[in-house]
Scaffold this motif. Structure first.
Motif, mmCIF file in Angstrom:
data_model
loop_
_atom_site.group_PDB
_atom_site.id
_atom_site.type_symbol
_atom_site.label_atom_id
_atom_site.label_comp_id
_atom_site.label_asym_id
_atom_site.label_seq_id
_atom_site.Cartn_x
_atom_site.Cartn_y
_atom_site.Cartn_z
ATOM 1 N N ALA A 163 -1.804 -56.915 35.195
ATOM 2 C CA ALA A 163 -1.783 -56.818 33.737
ATOM 3 C C ALA A 163 -1.312 -55.454 33.271
ATOM 4 C CB ALA A 163 -3.177 -57.116 33.186
ATOM 5 N N PHE A 164 -1.780 -54.429 33.943
ATOM 6 C CA PHE A 164 -1.546 -53.084 33.426
ATOM 7 C C PHE A 164 -0.211 -52.468 33.859
ATOM 8 C CE2 PHE A 164 -6.215 -52.975 32.770
ATOM 9 C CZ PHE A 164 -6.199 -52.598 31.441
ATOM 10 N N VAL A 165 0.452 -53.091 34.797
ATOM 11 C CA VAL A 165 1.721 -52.516 35.255
ATOM 12 C C VAL A 165 2.868 -53.448 34.885
ATOM 13 C CG1 VAL A 165 3.005 -51.632 37.215
ATOM 14 C CG2 VAL A 165 0.529 -51.422 37.163
ATOM 15 N N PRO A 166 3.574 -53.139 33.814
ATOM 16 C CA PRO A 166 4.699 -53.991 33.423
ATOM 17 C C PRO A 166 5.786 -53.947 34.497
ATOM 18 C CG PRO A 166 4.212 -52.327 31.742
ATOM 19 C CD PRO A 166 3.422 -51.961 32.942
ATOM 20 N N PRO A 167 6.427 -55.069 34.750
ATOM 21 C CA PRO A 167 7.501 -55.065 35.747
ATOM 22 C C PRO A 167 8.641 -54.133 35.302
ATOM 23 C CG PRO A 167 6.909 -57.301 35.116
ATOM 24 C CD PRO A 167 6.217 -56.389 34.167
ATOM 25 N N PRO A 168 9.242 -53.421 36.241
ATOM 26 C CA PRO A 168 10.346 -52.525 35.887
ATOM 27 C C PRO A 168 11.469 -53.256 35.152
ATOM 28 C CG PRO A 168 9.641 -52.109 38.136
ATOM 29 C CD PRO A 168 8.886 -53.314 37.671
ATOM 30 N N SER A 169 11.681 -54.524 35.527
ATOM 31 C CA SER A 169 12.766 -55.264 34.875
ATOM 32 C C SER A 169 12.487 -55.416 33.375
ATOM 33 C CB SER A 169 12.928 -56.641 35.530
ATOM 34 O OG SER A 169 11.703 -57.340 35.452
ATOM 35 N N SER A 170 11.214 -55.594 33.031
ATOM 36 C CA SER A 170 10.868 -55.728 31.608
ATOM 37 C C SER A 170 11.037 -54.409 30.876
ATOM 38 C CB SER A 170 9.413 -56.193 31.463
ATOM 39 O OG SER A 170 9.338 -57.579 31.451
ATOM 40 N N SER A 204 1.616 -50.028 28.941
ATOM 41 C CA SER A 204 0.645 -50.712 29.808
ATOM 42 C C SER A 204 -0.321 -51.556 28.982
ATOM 43 C CB SER A 204 -0.150 -49.694 30.614
ATOM 44 O OG SER A 204 0.674 -49.081 31.550
ATOM 45 N N ARG A 205 -0.767 -51.001 27.868
ATOM 46 C CA ARG A 205 -1.777 -51.693 27.066
ATOM 47 C C ARG A 205 -1.203 -52.969 26.445
ATOM 48 N NH1 ARG A 205 -4.742 -47.521 23.190
ATOM 49 N NH2 ARG A 205 -6.029 -49.359 22.875
ATOM 50 N N ILE A 206 0.000 -52.867 25.949
ATOM 51 C CA ILE A 206 0.595 -54.058 25.330
ATOM 52 C C ILE A 206 0.862 -55.129 26.379
ATOM 53 C CG2 ILE A 206 2.654 -54.918 24.122
ATOM 54 C CD1 ILE A 206 0.705 -53.369 22.344
ATOM 55 N N GLU A 256 -9.809 -66.778 19.906
ATOM 56 C CA GLU A 256 -10.620 -65.721 19.296
ATOM 57 C C GLU A 256 -11.491 -65.007 20.321
ATOM 58 O OE1 GLU A 256 -10.579 -68.881 18.215
ATOM 59 O OE2 GLU A 256 -9.209 -68.570 16.522
ATOM 60 N N PHE A 257 -12.070 -65.820 21.207
ATOM 61 C CA PHE A 257 -12.952 -65.233 22.210
ATOM 62 C C PHE A 257 -12.149 -64.458 23.257
ATOM 63 C CE2 PHE A 257 -15.417 -68.808 20.536
ATOM 64 C CZ PHE A 257 -16.573 -68.141 20.163
ATOM 65 N N ARG A 258 -11.046 -65.055 23.627
ATOM 66 C CA ARG A 258 -10.196 -64.405 24.634
ATOM 67 C C ARG A 258 -9.695 -63.056 24.098
ATOM 68 N NH1 ARG A 258 -5.018 -67.391 25.775
ATOM 69 N NH2 ARG A 258 -6.291 -68.939 24.716
ATOM 70 N N GLU A 259 -9.262 -63.086 22.861
ATOM 71 C CA GLU A 259 -8.743 -61.851 22.280
ATOM 72 C C GLU A 259 -9.832 -60.775 22.205
ATOM 73 O OE1 GLU A 259 -7.883 -61.806 18.114
ATOM 74 O OE2 GLU A 259 -6.179 -60.472 18.403
ATOM 75 N N ALA A 260 -11.005 -61.208 21.791
ATOM 76 C CA ALA A 260 -12.109 -60.243 21.697
ATOM 77 C C ALA A 260 -12.406 -59.638 23.064
ATOM 78 C CB ALA A 260 -13.349 -60.932 21.143
ATOM 79 N N PHE A 261 -12.425 -60.489 24.083
ATOM 80 C CA PHE A 261 -12.696 -60.005 25.443
ATOM 81 C C PHE A 261 -11.618 -59.023 25.903
ATOM 82 C CE2 PHE A 261 -12.121 -60.310 30.016
ATOM 83 C CZ PHE A 261 -13.407 -60.100 30.491
ATOM 84 N N VAL A 262 -10.362 -59.388 25.674
ATOM 85 C CA VAL A 262 -9.249 -58.540 26.140
ATOM 86 C C VAL A 262 -9.255 -57.198 25.410
ATOM 87 C CG1 VAL A 262 -6.734 -58.306 26.178
ATOM 88 C CG2 VAL A 262 -7.801 -60.451 26.895
ATOM 89 N N LEU A 263 -9.498 -57.246 24.120
ATOM 90 C CA LEU A 263 -9.509 -55.981 23.369
ATOM 91 C C LEU A 263 -10.649 -55.071 23.820
ATOM 92 C CD1 LEU A 263 -8.692 -57.248 19.753
ATOM 93 C CD2 LEU A 263 -7.180 -55.999 21.308
ATOM 94 N N ARG A 264 -11.773 -55.698 24.083
ATOM 95 C CA ARG A 264 -12.939 -54.901 24.472
ATOM 96 C C ARG A 264 -12.813 -54.401 25.921
ATOM 97 N NH1 ARG A 264 -17.316 -51.816 23.004
ATOM 98 N NH2 ARG A 264 -19.086 -52.183 24.354
ATOM 99 N N GLU A 265 -12.513 -55.308 26.825
ATOM 100 C CA GLU A 265 -12.551 -54.964 28.245
ATOM 101 C C GLU A 265 -11.260 -54.326 28.732
ATOM 102 O OE1 GLU A 265 -15.251 -55.222 30.328
ATOM 103 O OE2 GLU A 265 -16.248 -55.598 28.408
ATOM 104 N N TYR A 266 -10.147 -54.809 28.279
ATOM 105 C CA TYR A 266 -8.866 -54.269 28.752
ATOM 106 C C TYR A 266 -8.426 -53.051 27.953
ATOM 107 C CZ TYR A 266 -7.775 -57.933 32.085
ATOM 108 O OH TYR A 266 -7.790 -58.748 33.182
#
Lengths: 431, 174
Positions: free
Chosen positions: A54-61, B22-24, B120-130
């Motif tokens: 999740a945290f490492v976007p592929p270089p191609s992207s 990374s975050r996006i 809604e739940f998934r988004e809340a989890f991702v925003l909080r945890e990720y």
């Protein structure tokens, strides 16, 4: 706030208000389901934190974004993100704790080796019993020096040399090559030359510091043992806790915290790719190849290390060890009348950190190149190695390589160096 | 900043990109649970963000702005693909794994569980945890109250745990 919420907040924030924390710990001690939930929360958090996909976007992207905007892609942006994340993983608190425990255990083991192996053959330098050159070699130097000295002042030796024990005189009298630092007021007879090196009784400060370093390490090791026992006790308590010690009415804060630490260590152990290495060194001095081979070979010339996988083909390498170096240096007598050339053998404690390049991960031939920089008990040290590893099982591998080391050390403000080259062989354990 | 010379604009954009990339990606990847779609959203988010910067859009909250773009793109994708077929948890039959789980496998299980949650739940989890957002930030991002944000995060976690429990019992020794 119910206990489930407390668990979540405790795992997320790391602490709670004291009253809530106490209530939570008591509940955890009594409720097996809640403990399971607690462990699950820790595991989930760890998994999310290490979610590289999740945290490492592929270089191609990454490249595609910049291409669409007409920009040139930032060099190594994606790779950098990957590396940064990998570094964060590797150097996370739990991983460092695991590495520190491993290093401590190996350090204690290696000090044990030294204690049994070094005493007879190569006492530490500051003991004043450094292993000396063969008599004929040293005496030849002495004779040369004597010939160059002027023969004017027979009284010098007596004036500058307080009485010494016969043992010490024997130890040092042949070792140095002495010559006058300036023409005036010097002693010239062979007898006086033998006495003049009396100033060797003043062990150079840096060499003395080396022995203190050994002592400090040993003391630190001894001090850690009770801590190790405490850790073991904490682990045992955790085992009991995990097994469901429901009869306990109360539980200490430390025990719960160690549960958290233990879980982190377990997670770290599963995430971290790490090798522990132990290898022996069969080295020869490059300066004096005619000298006898190391007097204390075997377990007293060794290195222990941790290799931490950085992804791709590189590993971080942390090593500590002991190695015998031929020390050839000059220094002046306190009265500034003599320039002494001393030659000693010293078994030096050292430590390095560096990188290993190993493009092959499995099989009987995994070549590698390794470079390390660090310090020794008496100066700075660098080492390089070329070799290969071969898997003996899924966890154990042997290694064989060619190694060279370079030691630079100061004496009386001047720097000298010593180089060794030789073979290294040993084994590694992959966690 | 991005409206300066081309070189300055590129440098400024690169800086912002590095900060949020990374975050996006993590947000899109875990919301959609689809690598290809996540990459599309990720790219499009930054292209639109760049356009907004170039057009001089006013941004009080850069993070919020970026996540809003990303969220809208994710929602569009989910609507267009009609991927949200919520299955009651109790009816969902998992494959039983017999081997030892590792962190990556646990993450895969979490991803599967996430996929079963309402948006809604998934988004809340991702925003909080990720994203490591506070409940207040989650509330702001999702346009809800603080209490609702808390409830969503907790429920999301509970649902994920409920789903995971039978499958991680061995590795966690619980």
């Amino acid at each position: 706030m119910n206990y489930t919420e407390m668990v979540e907040d405790f795992v997320t924030l790391g602490s709670l208000p004291t009253e809530q924390e106490n209530a939570l710990f008591n509940a955890l001690a009594a409720d097996e389901e809640l403990r399971a939930e607690f462990k699950m929360s820790l595991a989930m958090r760890s998994a999310v934190r290490n979610d590289r996909a999740a945290f490492v976007p592929p270089p191609s992207s990454v490249n595609a974004v910049f291409a669409r905007l007409g920009y040139s892609a930032p060099i190594g942006a994606a790779a950098g993100a990957g590396l940064a994340m990998r570094l964060r993983e590797v150097f996370s608190g739990s991983n460092l704790a695991a590495a520190a425990v491993g290093a401590l255990l190996m350090g204690l083991a290696s000090l044990g080796f030294n204690a049994t192996g070094a005493a007879d053959d190569a006492p530490p330098l500051a003991d004043g019993h450094a292993v000396l050159l063969p008599d004929n070699h040293a005496k030849a130097s002495l004779a040369t020096s004597a010939a160059t000295a002027s023969a004017q002042n027979d009284g010098l030796a007596a004036a500058s040399a307080p009485a010494r024990s016969a043992d010490n005189i024997e130890s040092f009298s042949d070792a140095p090559t002495a010559r006058p630092t300036h023409g005036a007021q010097t002693s010239g007879s062979a007898a006086n030359m033998a006495a003049a090196p009396e100033v060797n009784s003043a062990i150079p400060a840096d060499m003395g510091a080396a022995d203190q370093t050994f002592a400090a390490v040993e003391t630190a090791g001894a001090a850690e043992r009770p801590a190790g026992e405490q850790l073991a006790a904490a682990v045992l308590r955790n085992v009991n806790l995990s097994a469901g010690n429901a009869g306990r009415a109360a539980i200490g804060r430390q025990e719960l915290q160690s549960l958290s630490i233990l879980s982190s260590l377990e997670e770290a152990a599963s995430d971290l790719k790490m090798d522990a290495t132990y290898r022996l060194l069969a080295m020869r001095s490059l300066q004096q190849s005619d000298l006898p081979s190391t007097a204390n070979a075997g377990p007293n010339n060794f290195a222990v290390g941790l290799n931490i996988d950085m992804g791709s083909d590189f590993l971080f390498v942390f090593e500590v060890g002991r190695e015998e170096f031929f020390l050839d240096f000059e220094r002046r007598t306190p009265d500034d009348l003599w320039l002494l050339t001393e030659r000693r053998r010293g078994n030096i404690l050292w430590g390095t950190m560096g990188m290993r390049y190993s493009p092959v991960d499995e099989g009987l031939f995994q070549p590698y190149a390794q470079l390390g920089l660090g310090g020794a008990a008496i100066g700075a040290l660098g080492r390089a190695q070329l070799g290969f590893e071969g898997d003996l099982s899924s966890n154990v591998a042997f290694s064989l390589g060619l190694e060279t080391s370079f030691l630079a050390f100061p004496v009386d403000g001047a720097w000298f160096n010593s180089q060794n080259i030789g073979l290294t062989y040993g084994f590694s354990y992959k966690f | 900043m991005v409206r300066g010379s081309r070189r300055e604009a590129e440098a400024a954009f690169s800086e912002l990109f590095n900060r949020y990339s990374s975050r996006i990606h993590a947000y899109a990847y875990r919301i959609l649970n689809d690598q290809e779609a996540a990459e599309d959203v990720y790219q499009e988010t930054f292209v639109r963000f760049h356009k907004a910067l170039r057009d001089g859009a006013e941004m009080q909250n850069l993070t919020g702005f970026l996540f809003t773009i990303s969220k809208n793109l994710c929602l569009n994708y989910l609507k267009s693909k009609k991927r949200r077929n919520t299955v009651p948890i109790e009816d969902y039959d998992f494959e039983v794994f017999n081997h030892t789980y590792e962190s990556e496998e646990l993450m895969n299980l979490i991803a599967m569980a996430l996929d079963l949650l309402d948006f809604e739940f998934r988004e809340a989890f991702v925003l909080r945890e990720y994203q490591g957002m506070s409940y207040a930030e989650v509330a702001e991002m999702t346009g809800t109250t603080l209490a609702t944000a808390k409830i969503r995060v907790h429920r999301a976690k509970q649902k994920i745990k409920t789903i995971l429990k039978p499958y991680v019992r061995d590795i966690l020794a619980i």
